[in-house]
Design an enzyme around this catalytic site. Structure first.
Site, short mmCIF file in Angstrom:
data_model
loop_
_atom_site.label_atom_id
_atom_site.label_comp_id
_atom_site.label_asym_id
_atom_site.label_seq_id
_atom_site.Cartn_x
_atom_site.Cartn_y
_atom_site.Cartn_z
N GLY A 283 0.92 -1.45 0.10
CA GLY A 283 -0.11 -0.23 0.02
C GLY A 283 0.66 0.76 0.03
O GLY A 283 0.27 2.70 0.22
N GLY B 138 2.67 2.37 -2.16
CA GLY B 138 2.50 3.43 -3.92
C GLY B 138 1.36 4.61 -3.51
O GLY B 138 1.09 5.67 -4.21
N ASN C 245 0.39 -3.48 -18.49
CA ASN C 245 0.95 -3.53 -16.81
C ASN C 245 -0.27 -3.75 -16.01
O ASN C 245 -0.68 -2.62 -15.48
CB ASN C 245 2.46 -2.79 -16.62
CG ASN C 245 2.43 -3.35 -15.21
OD1 ASN C 245 1.43 -4.00 -13.80
ND2 ASN C 245 3.94 -3.24 -14.61
N TYR D 243 -3.14 2.92 -11.18
CA TYR D 243 -3.48 4.61 -11.37
C TYR D 243 -4.95 5.45 -11.57
O TYR D 243 -5.43 6.24 -11.29
CB TYR D 243 -2.69 5.21 -12.44
CG TYR D 243 -1.38 5.04 -12.44
CD1 TYR D 243 -0.60 6.11 -11.64
CD2 TYR D 243 -0.15 4.18 -12.78
CE1 TYR D 243 0.85 6.30 -10.74
CE2 TYR D 243 1.04 4.06 -12.70
CZ TYR D 243 1.71 5.30 -11.91
OH TYR D 243 2.93 5.09 -11.25
#
Length: 239
Positions: A168, A170, A197, A204
Site C-alpha cells: 500500500g 505506492g 502492466n 493509477y
C-alpha cells in the site's frame, strides 16, 4: 565518484514484523548513491540497464544544482523510508519547504530488508536513528501546456524495491505527489501508463488518473533525433 551496485548477503538482512513505520521526504545530496541505485534497479526491472547512463555526478547536476529552480519546478525526488521503530519529528529545521509525511502500516506478513547496509538512510534528522532504510522513490518535475495558464507535474516514475511492494506504499507516495500539486497551484499530475502492466494500470485508475486512449505516446530519440543536428544535410529546420 563512481557508484556501485549493491549485492545481498545473509548477514545483511533485517526482518520487520507486525508494523512498519514510513516517512516520505524530499531527497538531499546525501541520498545521491541511493538514488543512483534505485534508478538502476528500475532499469533492471524493465530489462534495459544497457540504456542507463547516469552517474553520481550527473545526478547531482540534475537534482541538486547550485542555483536551483523554485521548489518542485525542477526535477524532484521524494524518497519513502521504512523502519521497524517509529519515526519522530525532525530536530533539525530545514528550508526544503516540505514537511516529511509519517505513516504506519500494519503487516500481514514479515518484511525482510535484504540490503540493510547498502540502503541504510544517510538522512540526518537529529534523532540518532540508524534503523531507517530507503524503500522507494517518486520522480517528477513541472511541465507546461498551452491549454492551461499554470504548470502541472510530469510524473516520470514510481518505484519500490521488491521487499516493499504490495504493502500500500505506492498509494502513499503517489498521493503525496498529488497533494503537493494540489496544494501548490499545479493543475495536473500526468505521465505514461503502461497498458500492458495491468497491476500498474489498475493502480493509477484507482488513484483517480484518467486514461486518454485516443492519444499515443511519441518519442523522437537516438539516430532519428541526431539527424537534426546536421544543419547542412536536412531542411526540416535549423538551430
Amino acid at each position: 565518484m563512481a557508484s556501485t551496485i549493491s549485492e545481498t548477503t545473509p548477514e545483511n538482512n533485517v526482518t520487520i514484523t507486525e508494523k512498519i513505520y514510513t516517512r516520505v521526504r524530499l531527497a538531499t545530496k546525501a541520498d545521491l548513491n541511493h538514488i543512483y541505485q534505485l534508478f538502476y534497479q528500475i532499469h533492471a526491472h524493465h530489462n534495459n540497464t544497457h540504456l542507463y547512463k547516469a552517474t553520481d555526478s550527473s545526478l547531482e547536476d540534475l537534482l541538486f544544482k547550485e542555483n536551483p529552480l523554485p521548489l518542485y519546478y525542477g526535477p524532484s525526488v521524494l524518497l519513502l523510508e521504512v523502519s521497524p521503530t517509529p519515526f519522530t519529528e525532525s530536530k533539525h529545521t530545514t528550508n526544503q519547504g516540505f514537511k516529511p509525511v509519517l505513516k504506519t502500516f500494519d503487516l500481514k506478513f514479515p518484511v525482510v530488508e535484504g540490503e540493510a547496509d547498502e540502503f541504510r538512510s544517510k538522512y540526518d534528522d537529529g534523532n540518532d536513528k540508524n534503523d531507517v532504510f530507503i524503500a522507494g522513490y517518486a520522480f517528477f518535475y513541472a511541465n507546461y501546456s498551452c491549454f492551461y495558464d499554470k504548470p502541472g507535474f510530469y510524473f516520470e516514475s514510481l518505484y519500490f524495491r521488491e521487499s516493499y511492494r504490495k504493502l500500500g506504499m505506492g498509494r502513499l507516495l503517489f498521493g503525496t505527489v498529488a497533494c503537493i500539486a494540489a496544494n501548490n497551484g499545479f493543475v495536473s499530475v500526468e505521465g505514461i501508463v503502461a497498458v500492458w502492466n495491468k497491476k500498474s494500470y489498475d493502480f493509477y485508475i484507482e488513484m483517480g488518473v484518467e486514461i486518454f486512449d485516443e492519444f499515443r505516446y511519441g518519442k523522437l530519440h537516438g539516430d532519428a533525433l541526431q539527424k537534426y543536428a546536421d544543419k547542412e544535410k536536412n531542411d526540416e529546420g535549423s538551430c
